[in-house]
Design a protein around this motif. Structure first.
Motif, mmCIF file in Angstrom:
data_model
loop_
_atom_site.group_PDB
_atom_site.id
_atom_site.type_symbol
_atom_site.label_atom_id
_atom_site.label_comp_id
_atom_site.label_asym_id
_atom_site.label_seq_id
_atom_site.Cartn_x
_atom_site.Cartn_y
_atom_site.Cartn_z
ATOM 1 N N ALA A 348 45.440 31.520 29.360
ATOM 2 C CA ALA A 348 44.185 30.914 28.877
ATOM 3 C C ALA A 348 43.367 30.379 30.049
ATOM 4 N N ARG A 349 44.025 29.755 30.998
ATOM 5 C CA ARG A 349 43.322 29.254 32.181
ATOM 6 C C ARG A 349 42.803 30.407 33.045
ATOM 7 N N LEU A 350 43.606 31.466 33.160
ATOM 8 C CA LEU A 350 43.163 32.629 33.937
ATOM 9 C C LEU A 350 41.942 33.285 33.305
ATOM 10 N N HIS A 351 41.918 33.302 31.985
ATOM 11 C CA HIS A 351 40.765 33.894 31.288
ATOM 12 C C HIS A 351 39.479 33.176 31.675
ATOM 13 N N GLU A 352 39.546 31.850 31.817
ATOM 14 C CA GLU A 352 38.371 31.093 32.250
ATOM 15 C C GLU A 352 37.998 31.455 33.694
ATOM 16 N N PHE A 354 38.414 34.231 35.160
ATOM 17 C CA PHE A 354 37.894 35.592 35.221
ATOM 18 C C PHE A 354 36.564 35.763 34.480
ATOM 19 N N SER A 355 35.988 34.667 34.007
ATOM 20 C CA SER A 355 34.781 34.776 33.171
ATOM 21 C C SER A 355 33.621 35.437 33.925
ATOM 22 N N GLY A 356 33.593 35.297 35.248
ATOM 23 C CA GLY A 356 32.518 35.902 36.022
ATOM 24 C C GLY A 356 32.792 37.331 36.446
ATOM 25 N N TRP A 357 33.917 37.871 36.013
ATOM 26 C CA TRP A 357 34.310 39.224 36.413
ATOM 27 C C TRP A 357 34.129 40.222 35.273
ATOM 28 N N ALA A 358 33.268 39.906 34.328
ATOM 29 C CA ALA A 358 33.160 40.736 33.120
ATOM 30 C C ALA A 358 32.772 42.175 33.455
ATOM 31 N N HIS A 359 31.900 42.374 34.471
ATOM 32 C CA HIS A 359 31.448 43.733 34.776
ATOM 33 C C HIS A 359 32.597 44.587 35.313
ATOM 34 N N TYR A 360 33.533 43.966 36.058
ATOM 35 C CA TYR A 360 34.696 44.728 36.519
ATOM 36 C C TYR A 360 35.641 45.049 35.355
ATOM 37 N N ARG A 361 35.818 44.083 34.472
ATOM 38 C CA ARG A 361 36.682 44.334 33.315
ATOM 39 C C ARG A 361 36.101 45.447 32.441
ATOM 40 N N GLN A 362 34.790 45.433 32.248
ATOM 41 C CA GLN A 362 34.149 46.498 31.459
ATOM 42 C C GLN A 362 34.314 47.855 32.132
ATOM 43 N N LEU A 363 34.231 47.868 33.464
ATOM 44 C CA LEU A 363 34.400 49.113 34.201
ATOM 45 C C LEU A 363 35.790 49.699 33.970
ATOM 46 N N PHE A 364 36.819 48.878 34.117
ATOM 47 C CA PHE A 364 38.180 49.382 33.942
ATOM 48 C C PHE A 364 38.492 49.684 32.475
#
Length: 533
Positions: A348-352, A354-364
Motif C-alpha cells: 500500500a505504501r509502495l503504491h503511493e 509509484f503514483s507518479g509513474w503511471a505512464h510507465y505502468r501503462q506502457l508495460f
C-alpha cells in the motif's frame, strides 16, 4: 588428420554445445574447420563485445554456457566488457581464443595481434584462464570449465589455444564423456539451526537472488511455508508470480521495504550478493539488516561480503530450500495470514510511491496485454529502471538487464538476440535507450542475418537523459549528455529491420502483435511525446 581445432568442435558438441558466437579471423580459421560437419550453429556478430553479450543472453535463458570463438589480441580486448558483465552476474561463459605460437609468446616482437599476456587481461573477469600447451590437455581443461559452470558459482572461463596447437594432430584423441558435477549440499546441522531461528521469528523476511532462478517451485513453496514477505533481486524476478500475497517486488531501495527490513527479527537471504544495484540504487547506504541474518550461497566468500551473517551456510540454493522445506509443514498461501498482512501494508505504501509513474505502468501493461509471455532483456535506460520496480512476471529468466552489477551500456540488443536463439518460441523485447543502442547498433545486421525476430522498444530522449538528470540533481551544468541523435529508425531500416514510431498505446499494441518473426522490429517511443491510453 584431425586437428586440435576440429577435435575441440567435436568435444563441445559431445557435451551439448549447440551454438557458438564468433567472428573468424586469420588466427581462428582453423577453429572453424570442423564446424560445417558438426551440428553446432554459428552466429556471427559484428563486434566481439556483441558476441559476449549474445552468449550472456543465451546462457541466462538456456542455463547452458554461452560459447565464443575469439581472435588473438583485439578480439580479446573487445570481449572483456561482456565478460565483466557476465562475471558480475554469475553467468557461465566459455571464451575460446587463439594466441600466438608457443615459441612467440611474450616476446614483444610485433607479431600480428600480439599482446604481452592475454591471460593477465582476463584475470579480473574469469574464474580462470588457461593456455593450452598440448593437445592432450584439452579435455581436462574443458572439464574444469564445466565444473565451474555446473558445480560452483558460474562465471566466465577463458581458454587460449596457440596457433601451433590449433593445427596440431589430434587424430589419436576421442571425445571424453561429459563429467558429472553437482553443487555441494548445505550442512544439515546448519539447516536445522536456520529452521529453528525461522520458527521462532515473529517478523521474518525472505530475500531471494539470481542464484535461485533454477529453484522456482522451491522458492514459492518456501515463502508459503514460512508465511514471509519476500523481496526479489532484479535477476530473481518471476520466482513469485504477480499478485502473490507475499511478494514485495524488487523494491529494496525504497523506504517501505527498508522499514520492513529494519523491523525484521530474522532475515533469510538465499543466492543474493546483497549488493548495491539491488538493495541501494539510491546510493545512500541506508539499507540495513539489524536482525539475525541467515545467508545461504554457493560462494563461501560471498557469504561474508556486504552484510555479516549470524549464520552462514554454503551450498546450492535449490538443495538448501528443499532441506529447509523438510523442516516445515507445507501450506498454501493465505491472503489473510500474518505474512500476507505485513506484505499488503508495504505494498500500500509502495503504491503511493509509484503514483507518479503511471505512464510507465501503462506502457508495460500495454506490452504485457499484447504479449503476455514476453521476455524482457534490457540495457541501462529509463524503461529498465522503472520496470525493475514495477514489472512482475510469472516465471524466472524473463527479466534481466545491464542495470545490475557491472552496469554496461549496449548490452540489451545483443543479449536479446542470444535470448531469442536460446528459446525461439517466446517473444523477446529488448529495452534500449537511444544512447545505449548506439554502442551495439551494428548487431541489428547480425539479427537480420540470423533471422532473429526480436522486438526493440527504443526509448528516445535524445541523449543520456538519466545522466543529465543526475548532473542536475547535483547542481552540475549538464555537459556531454545532449548528444547528436541520428534517425535511428532510418538506420534500422537500412539494416533490413522493420521500424516504426509508436503513436499511442493502441498503435504500440498493433505493432507488437504484428511483429515479424524473421527479423527485428524497432519501435521508437519518444520521451518528449508521452503516450496516451
Amino acid at each position: 588428420m584431425t586437428t586440435c581445432g576440429e577435435f575441440l568442435v567435436k568435444q563441445l558438441e559431445a557435451w551439448g554445445v549447440d551454438t557458438v558466437f564468433g567472428i573468424p579471423g586469420v588466427h581462428t580459421v582453423e577453429l572453424y574447420r570442423g564446424l560445417p560437419s558438426s551440428g553446432i550453429r554459428h552466429i556471427t556478430p559484428r563486434h566481439e563485445q556483441g558476441a559476449g553479450f549474445m552468449a550472456d543472453g543465451y546462457a541466462r535463458v538456456s542455463g547452458k554456457p554461452g560459447v565464443c570463438f575469439i581472435i588473438t589480441g583485439p578480439g580479446m580486448t573487445n570481449i572483456l566488457t561482456a565478460m565483466g558483465q557476465a562475471y558480475a552476474d554469475s553467468i557461465p561463459m566459455l571464451v575460446i581464443s587463439s594466441v600466438n605460437e608457443r615459441a612467440r609468446l611474450g616476446l614483444g616482437k610485433g607479431y600480428l595481434h600480439e599482446l604481452p599476456n592475454q591471460r593477465a587481461l582476463t584475470a579480473g573477469v574469469t574464474a580462470f584462464s588457461h593456455t593450452l600447451m598440448s593437445v592432450e590437455e584439452l579435455p581436462g581443461v574443458l572439464a574444469r570449465a564445466f565444473a565451474v559452470f555446473e558445480g560452483e558459482r558460474p562465471r566466465p572461463v577463458h581458454i587460449e589455444l596457440p596457433l601451433d596447437i590449433i593445427t596440431a594432430d589430434a587424430t589419436h584423441m576421442t571425445p571424453a564423456p561429459r563429467p558429472t558435477v553437482r553443487r555441494p549440499a548445505p550442512n544439515r546441522t546448519l539447516i536445522r539451526e536456520a529452521a529453528g531461528l525461522l520458527k521462532q521469528a515473529e517478523r521474518p523476511l525472505l530475500l531471494l537472488g539470481g542464484g535461485c532462478v533454477a529453484a522456482e517451485a522451491e522458492a514459492r513453496a518456501l515463502a508459503a511455508a514460512l508465511d514471509v514477505p519476500t523481496a526479489l533481486t532484479i535477476n530473481a524476478k518471476g520466482l513469485l508470480p504477480p499478485g502473490h500475497p507475499l511478494l514485495l517486488g524488487s523494491n529494496q531501495s525504497l523506504r517501505p521495504v527498508r522499514d520492513l527490513a529494519l523491523e525484521a527479527d530474522v532475515v533469510l537471504a538465499i543466492g543474493t550478493e546483497l549488493g548495491e544495484t539491488d538493495y541501494d540504487v539510491v546510493f545512500d547506504g541506508d539499507f540495513r539488516l539489524p536482525g539475525r541474518l541467515i545467508r545461504i550461497d554457493i560462494d563461501a566468500q560471498q557469504l561474508q561480503r556486504n552484510f555479516t551473517p549470524h549464520l552462514a551456510i554454503q551450498g546450492d540454493a535449490r538443495v538448501a530450500m528443499r532441506m529447509l522445506l523438510a523442516e516445515f509443514n507445507p501450506r498454501e498461501v493465505e491472503p489473510g495470514s500474518p505474512g500476507a498482512k505485513r506484505t499488503a501494508a508495504v505494498q500500500a505504501r509502495l503504491h503511493e510511491d509509484f503514483s507518479g509513474w503511471a505512464h510507465y505502468r501503462q506502457l508495460f501493461d500495454c506490452i504485457l496485454d499484447a504479449l503476455p509471455d514476453a521476455r524482457f532483456v534490457g540495457d541501462s535506460t529509463q524503461t529498465v529502471y522503472s520496470g525493475n520496480h514495477l514489472v512482475e512476471l510469472d516465471g524466472a529468466r524473463r527479466w534481466f538487464n545491464a542495470s545490475t552489477g557491472y552496469g554496461t551500456l549496449g548490452y540489451g540488443l545483443p543479449a536479446a538476440i542470444g535470448a531469442k536463439l536460446a528459446e525461439p518460441t517466446r517473444p523477446v523485447i529488448s529495452l534500449m535507450g537511444d544512447g545505449g543502442i548506439q554502442f551495439t547498433i551494428a548487431e541489428l545486421a547480425s539479427a537480420v542475418e540470423a533471422r532473429v525476430g526480436i522486438i526493440v522498444l527504443l526509448w528516445n530522449n535524445a541523449g543520456y537523459g538519466e545522466i543529465k538528470r543526475y548532473m542536475q540533481r547535483r547542481d552540475i551544468t549538464p555537459i556531454a549528455v545532449d548528444i547528436y541523435t541520428p534517425d535511428l529508425l532510418a538506420i534500422a531500416r537500412g539494416f533490413g529491420c522493420a521500424a516504426e514510431r509508436a503513436r499511442d498505446h493502441v498503435h504500440l499494441a498493433e505493432l507488437l502483435r504484428g511483429a515479424p518473426h524473421d527479423r527485428p522490429l524497432i519501435i521508437e517511443v519518444q520521451e518528449a511525446a508521452p503516450f496516451h491510453p
